[in-house]
Design a protein around this motif. Structure first.
Motif, PDB file in Angstrom:
ATOM      1  N   TYR A 191      -1.862  88.400  40.465  1.00  0.00           N
ATOM      2  CA  TYR A 191      -0.806  87.454  40.836  1.00  0.00           C
ATOM      3  C   TYR A 191       0.552  88.172  40.902  1.00  0.00           C
ATOM      4  CZ  TYR A 191       1.568  82.879  40.899  1.00  0.00           C
ATOM      5  OH  TYR A 191       2.318  81.780  41.235  1.00  0.00           O
ATOM      6  N   LEU A 221      11.221  85.002  48.559  1.00  0.00           N
ATOM      7  CA  LEU A 221      10.729  86.300  49.016  1.00  0.00           C
ATOM      8  C   LEU A 221      10.823  86.477  50.531  1.00  0.00           C
ATOM      9  CD1 LEU A 221       7.655  86.589  46.604  1.00  0.00           C
ATOM     10  CD2 LEU A 221       9.748  87.948  46.532  1.00  0.00           C
ATOM     11  N   PHE A 246       2.565  87.106  52.233  1.00  0.00           N
ATOM     12  CA  PHE A 246       2.680  86.238  51.054  1.00  0.00           C
ATOM     13  C   PHE A 246       1.501  85.294  51.022  1.00  0.00           C
ATOM     14  CE2 PHE A 246       3.872  82.297  48.959  1.00  0.00           C
ATOM     15  CZ  PHE A 246       4.482  82.741  47.790  1.00  0.00           C
ATOM     16  N   LEU A 247       0.931  85.121  49.832  1.00  0.00           N
ATOM     17  CA  LEU A 247      -0.165  84.165  49.665  1.00  0.00           C
ATOM     18  C   LEU A 247       0.231  83.119  48.632  1.00  0.00           C
ATOM     19  CD1 LEU A 247      -3.093  83.101  49.868  1.00  0.00           C
ATOM     20  CD2 LEU A 247      -3.772  84.877  48.242  1.00  0.00           C
ATOM     21  N   ALA A 248       0.294  81.872  49.060  1.00  0.00           N
ATOM     22  CA  ALA A 248       0.457  80.782  48.090  1.00  0.00           C
ATOM     23  C   ALA A 248      -0.940  80.443  47.609  1.00  0.00           C
ATOM     24  CB  ALA A 248       1.127  79.587  48.747  1.00  0.00           C
ATOM     25  N   PHE A 249      -1.176  80.634  46.321  1.00  0.00           N
ATOM     26  CA  PHE A 249      -2.528  80.511  45.772  1.00  0.00           C
ATOM     27  C   PHE A 249      -3.016  79.062  45.753  1.00  0.00           C
ATOM     28  CE2 PHE A 249      -3.440  84.579  43.253  1.00  0.00           C
ATOM     29  CZ  PHE A 249      -2.524  85.322  43.956  1.00  0.00           C
ATOM     30  N   TYR A 300      -7.730  86.010  50.078  1.00  0.00           N
ATOM     31  CA  TYR A 300      -7.783  87.058  49.054  1.00  0.00           C
ATOM     32  C   TYR A 300      -8.059  88.432  49.662  1.00  0.00           C
ATOM     33  CZ  TYR A 300      -7.901  83.535  45.302  1.00  0.00           C
ATOM     34  OH  TYR A 300      -7.600  82.531  44.433  1.00  0.00           O
ATOM     35  N   GLU A 303       4.959  77.763  43.989  1.00  0.00           N
ATOM     36  CA  GLU A 303       4.523  78.749  44.985  1.00  0.00           C
ATOM     37  C   GLU A 303       5.488  78.751  46.169  1.00  0.00           C
ATOM     38  OE1 GLU A 303       2.106  80.308  42.882  1.00  0.00           O
ATOM     39  OE2 GLU A 303       1.110  80.703  44.790  1.00  0.00           O
ATOM     40  N   ALA A 336      -4.920  89.675  51.010  1.00  0.00           N
ATOM     41  CA  ALA A 336      -3.951  90.019  49.962  1.00  0.00           C
ATOM     42  C   ALA A 336      -4.403  91.229  49.147  1.00  0.00           C
ATOM     43  CB  ALA A 336      -3.715  88.827  49.045  1.00  0.00           C
ATOM     44  N   SER A 342       0.638  90.568  43.807  1.00  0.00           N
ATOM     45  CA  SER A 342       0.662  89.901  45.116  1.00  0.00           C
ATOM     46  C   SER A 342       2.079  89.487  45.495  1.00  0.00           C
ATOM     47  CB  SER A 342      -0.248  88.672  45.118  1.00  0.00           C
ATOM     48  OG  SER A 342       0.396  87.586  44.478  1.00  0.00           O
ATOM     49  N   ARG A 343       2.988  89.535  44.514  1.00  0.00           N
ATOM     50  CA  ARG A 343       4.392  89.230  44.809  1.00  0.00           C
ATOM     51  C   ARG A 343       5.220  90.502  44.987  1.00  0.00           C
ATOM     52  NH1 ARG A 343       1.977  85.228  46.036  1.00  0.00           N
ATOM     53  NH2 ARG A 343       2.172  83.229  44.990  1.00  0.00           N
ATOM     54  N   GLN A 373       8.699  80.420  45.392  1.00  0.00           N
ATOM     55  CA  GLN A 373       8.573  81.880  45.481  1.00  0.00           C
ATOM     56  C   GLN A 373       8.626  82.347  46.932  1.00  0.00           C
ATOM     57  OE1 GLN A 373       5.116  83.254  43.263  1.00  0.00           O
ATOM     58  NE2 GLN A 373       5.416  81.674  41.733  1.00  0.00           N
ATOM     59  N   TYR A 377      -5.076  78.173  43.489  1.00  0.00           N
ATOM     60  CA  TYR A 377      -4.972  77.938  42.053  1.00  0.00           C
ATOM     61  C   TYR A 377      -3.983  78.927  41.448  1.00  0.00           C
ATOM     62  CZ  TYR A 377      -9.318  75.530  43.148  1.00  0.00           C
ATOM     63  OH  TYR A 377     -10.255  74.717  43.717  1.00  0.00           O
ATOM     64  N   PRO A 378      -2.697  78.559  41.416  1.00  0.00           N
ATOM     65  CA  PRO A 378      -1.700  79.497  40.880  1.00  0.00           C
ATOM     66  C   PRO A 378      -1.996  79.857  39.426  1.00  0.00           C
ATOM     67  CG  PRO A 378      -0.637  77.708  42.075  1.00  0.00           C
ATOM     68  CD  PRO A 378      -2.081  77.326  41.933  1.00  0.00           C
ATOM     69  N   VAL A 379      -1.676  81.081  39.053  1.00  0.00           N
ATOM     70  CA  VAL A 379      -2.060  81.624  37.754  1.00  0.00           C
ATOM     71  C   VAL A 379      -0.963  81.374  36.708  1.00  0.00           C
ATOM     72  CG1 VAL A 379      -2.756  83.743  36.565  1.00  0.00           C
ATOM     73  CG2 VAL A 379      -3.344  83.413  38.979  1.00  0.00           C
ATOM     74  N   ALA A 383       2.472  92.994  49.966  1.00  0.00           N
ATOM     75  CA  ALA A 383       3.553  92.026  49.754  1.00  0.00           C
ATOM     76  C   ALA A 383       4.856  92.568  50.326  1.00  0.00           C
ATOM     77  CB  ALA A 383       3.697  91.729  48.262  1.00  0.00           C
TER      78      ALA A 383
END
Ligand SMILES: Nc1ncnc2c1ncn2[C@@H]1O[C@H](COP(=O)(O)OP(=O)(O)OP(=O)(O)O)[C@@H](O)[C@H]1O
Ligand SMILES: [Mg+2]
Lengths: 256, 414
Positions: free
Chosen positions: B364, A162, A81-84, A45, A155, A48, B367-368, A158, A86-88, A76
């Motif tokens: 979120y 990207l 790139f951050l693969a979370f 985090y 994720e 990011a 971040s993209r 994405q 806990y994706p939102v 970004a």
């Protein structure tokens, strides 16, 4: 590529990252392992640029560019790139709309020509197929009602679209069934081209069977306390983290 | 008395048809009801003096009909300035579906008239006494009508139109009805629809209240839910000089289920007012109401939502959620969610909030690579789009989405 030097970061008045050093070169895959609460997600985090994750000292650069000085979206666009973990979930914004906006914004920031709608759609569909998500997932709200494993695959989808320079994957393997684990690993491997780099945060050796890391690091108490080759992951798998000096110290703190 | 009302009563007294016994009752009531003003609770925030000022003439029937909805394949009932257009309407009907004009007597419809619509609605009374045009829709038992019925209303400058729909859905049958109102010219219309949803029957309902500009529109939809019947309704409101919808859902038997989603999207000096009442008279019912409003510029949004759980109506699950997004300091949102509970074993929740941007979602998106300002627009639009996503009819949702997006983008510009 990514250079982190003596990084200190705090969350809600707590110092979590305490002097972390890490250098990842182009094309390399690094794995970070470490006990719960060690600060792995906090590190992601902070890189990011999440609000409330305050870097108090140290530097982090991506291809020489100071990351910590940039807005979240600029990081970004710079290729992070951050693969979370806990994706939102975002109801009302479709995955497709989200990714189109993201791809458009990143391309514009890099002075690349915009993709036509049909070209974008083609790529989005291919990315979806690659992680074995049905195409209607593009129409659904972002992660809305997705299962845990579907979120993780989303994720990776994405990430594929990207094409970031450096991907930080925060426990992208947790909650996955055996087939999904392979799909995610293959998704990551498909992106390895000798140029792009990966920082894989995981608790399990299993993922590293599929994605051969160049280096494995142990993060504990906000620092990298040990680094080694892939064999370190195997060692951790059998021995756990009991050997960590810091572990004892925490236990003693508890008794005081 | 208002001169418009005096004239309306005058016209009403000349109407002589099969509905006259019912009209007489409403006329008597109308005569003793004072003209709604600022002190009338139900009209507190919604001034209606524009009706007095409006230059209204006889029906002309010259307006363009309402827009088509792509890929809908509907059974169309087209009203222009309140007059039924036979040539623009669909004549071929599937088996089990009967549609007739309000001008032809039907004994069940006479009984049904005003059975669901409460007499408290002032303009409902006006519609009772003046609506000579409209439709009577009857679905036989055990019948699923796949094609949606679309009732369209469009208006030319100065038109005054009063139309009525009386709908009955037979036992274990399924029907979709789309009520569509369009036009921004100065005109006055009242369009009221009453639905009888029989045992185990299902109604999917849309009211697309898309009038804007100078339009004066006052209407309502009223639903009576019988044993184990279900209602899934979506209301989209643009605002205009005066746009008011009254909605009543009456759970008159057990195990009925109603879901009401409402979207307001208001700009300029537009006003949209929804007054809704959900009555649980019997146990074991479920209702869910989601009202989302975005108001920009100097728009005025009014929501008065009441859930009334009668004594002995136990085991009710009722939820009302009202979220609002104000895009300008001069926009106004007057909201009043009310829960009235006389049973003790019920689960109810209601709340009204001013929506705030979800920072986690914001991070979120950013971040993209999406900029904060663009993410803000996406999340604000998502706020209403979430309810569009819930619509069962894809054609309606797909038709609405770009329109709402366009309207929202216009609001953003200021
Ligand atoms: N917003 C916050 N407020 C307070 N404490 C926080 C916050 N975020 C993280 N922390 C604390 O920081 C520490 C590190 O958390 P972090 O999520 O980085 O751990 P982790 O290494 O990713 O653990 P896990 O393996 O369980 O995912 C934890 O003790 C956690 O409770
Ligand atoms: Mg973590």
């Amino acid at each position: 590529m990514l250079k982190i030097n003596d990084l200190h970061a705090r969350v809600a008045q707590n110092d979590i990252i305490k002097g972390l050093n890490l250098e990842i070169n182009a094309g390399e895959v690094h794995a970070i392992m470490g006990p719960n609460g060690a600060g792995k997600s906090t590190l992601s985090y902070s890189l990011a640029g999440r609000d409330n994750y305050e870097v108090t000292s140290g530097t982090a650069t991506l291809d020489g560019k100071d990351l910590l000085d940039l807005e979240v979206e600029e990081r970004a666009a710079a290729g992070l790139f951050l693969a979370f973990q806990y994706p939102v979930e975002i109801a009302g914004v479709s995955n497709m709309e989200f990714m189109k906006a993201a791809v458009d914004a990143q391309r514009a920031a890099r002075d690349q020509e915009a993709l036509s709608s049909s070209e974008f759609l083609k790529r989005a569909k291919a990315a979806c197929k690659q992680v074995n998500l049905p195409l209607n997932f593009l129409k659904r709200g972002v992660n809305e009602g997705f299962s845990g494993g579907e979120k993780k695959r989303n994720e990776i989808m994405q990430m594929i679209l990207l094409e970031p320079k450096i991907s930080i994957l925060d426990e992208s393997d947790s909650g996955l069934d055996i087939d999904a684990l392979k799909i995610v690993a293959e998704g990551i491997n498909s992106q390895r081209d000798g140029e792009r780099s990966f920082l894989v945060i995981t608790h399990y050796q299993r993922l590293l069977d599929y994605i051969k890391p160049d280096f494995v690091h142990v993060l504990a108490e906000g620092k990298i306390v040990k680094s080694g080759g892939p064999e370190l992951a195997l060692e951790l798998e059998s021995q756990g983290y009991a050997w960590l000096e810091s572990y004892d110290r925490t236990a003693q703190d508890g008794e005081q | 008395m208002s001169s418009w009302l005096a004239q309306a009563i005058d016209s009403a007294e000349k109407i002589e048809d099969w509905l006259s016994p019912k009209r007489a009752i409403s006329l008597a009531k109308l005569k003793e009801t004072p003209w709604p003003g600022r002190k009338t609770e139900a009209w507190k925030y919604t001034p209606i003096n524009a009706i007095e000022r409006a230059q209204l003439s006889e029906k002309t029937g010259t307006a363009a009909k309402a827009s088509e909805i792509d890929n809908l394949n509907s059974i169309d009932l087209v009203f222009v300035d309140g007059l039924f257009s036979e040539e623009a309407s669909t004549s071929e009907l599937p088996e089990g579906l009967t549609i007739s004009s309000l001008q032809h007597a039907q004994s069940w419809a006479l009984e049904s008239f005003n059975q669901t619509k409460p007499s408290k609605h002032f303009f409902g009374l006006v519609n009772d006494v003046l609506a000579t045009q409209g439709c009577i829709i009857d679905v036989a038992a055990n019948t699923t009508i796949e094609q949606p019925i679309r009732i369209t209303n469009s208006f030319s400058e100065g038109a005054q139109a009063h139309t009525r729909a009386i709908v009955r859905i037979g036992e274990s049958s399924k029907l979709t009805v789309i009520e569509q109102l369009e036009g921004d010219l100065a005109s006055l219309n009242t369009f009221f629809a009453e639905y009888q949803i029989s045992e185990k029957a299902h109604l999917e309902h849309y009211r697309l209240a898309l009038q804007s500009g100078k339009a004066l529109s006052v209407g309502g939809c009223h639903f009576n839910l019988n044993q184990a019947s279900t209602l899934d309704s979506s209301l989209i409101g643009y605002g205009s000089q005066l746009s008011r919808v009254d909605m009543d859902v009456i759970h008159s038997a057990e195990h009925s289920n109603a879901k009401l989603n409402v979207i307001y999207l208001l700009d300029g000096k537009e006003l949209f007012d929804l007054h809704s009442a959900i009555e649980h008279t019997k146990p074991n019912g479920v209702s869910e109401q989601n009202v989302r409003c975005i108001a920009a510029d100097r728009a005025n949004a009014i929501f008065n939502g009441r859930i009334h759980i009668h004594r002995d109506a136990q085991k009710i699950l009722a939820q009302m959620n009202n979220r609002n997004l104000l895009m300008s300091p001069n926009a106004q949102i007057n909201t009043k969610p009310e829960l009235e509970i006389y049973a003790d074993d019920v689960r109810c929740a209601h709340g009204a909030t001013i929506a705030e941007i979800d920072e986690e979602a914001m991070f979120y998106l950013q971040s993209r690579g999406v900029s904060r300002s663009e993410a803000q627009i996406m999340l604000s639009f998502a706020f209403i789009n979430e309810l569009v996503d819930q619509m069962k009819n894809d054609a309606v949702a797909q038709w609405l989405r770009p329109m709402l997006r366009e309207r929202f983008a216009q609001m953003e510009i200021r």
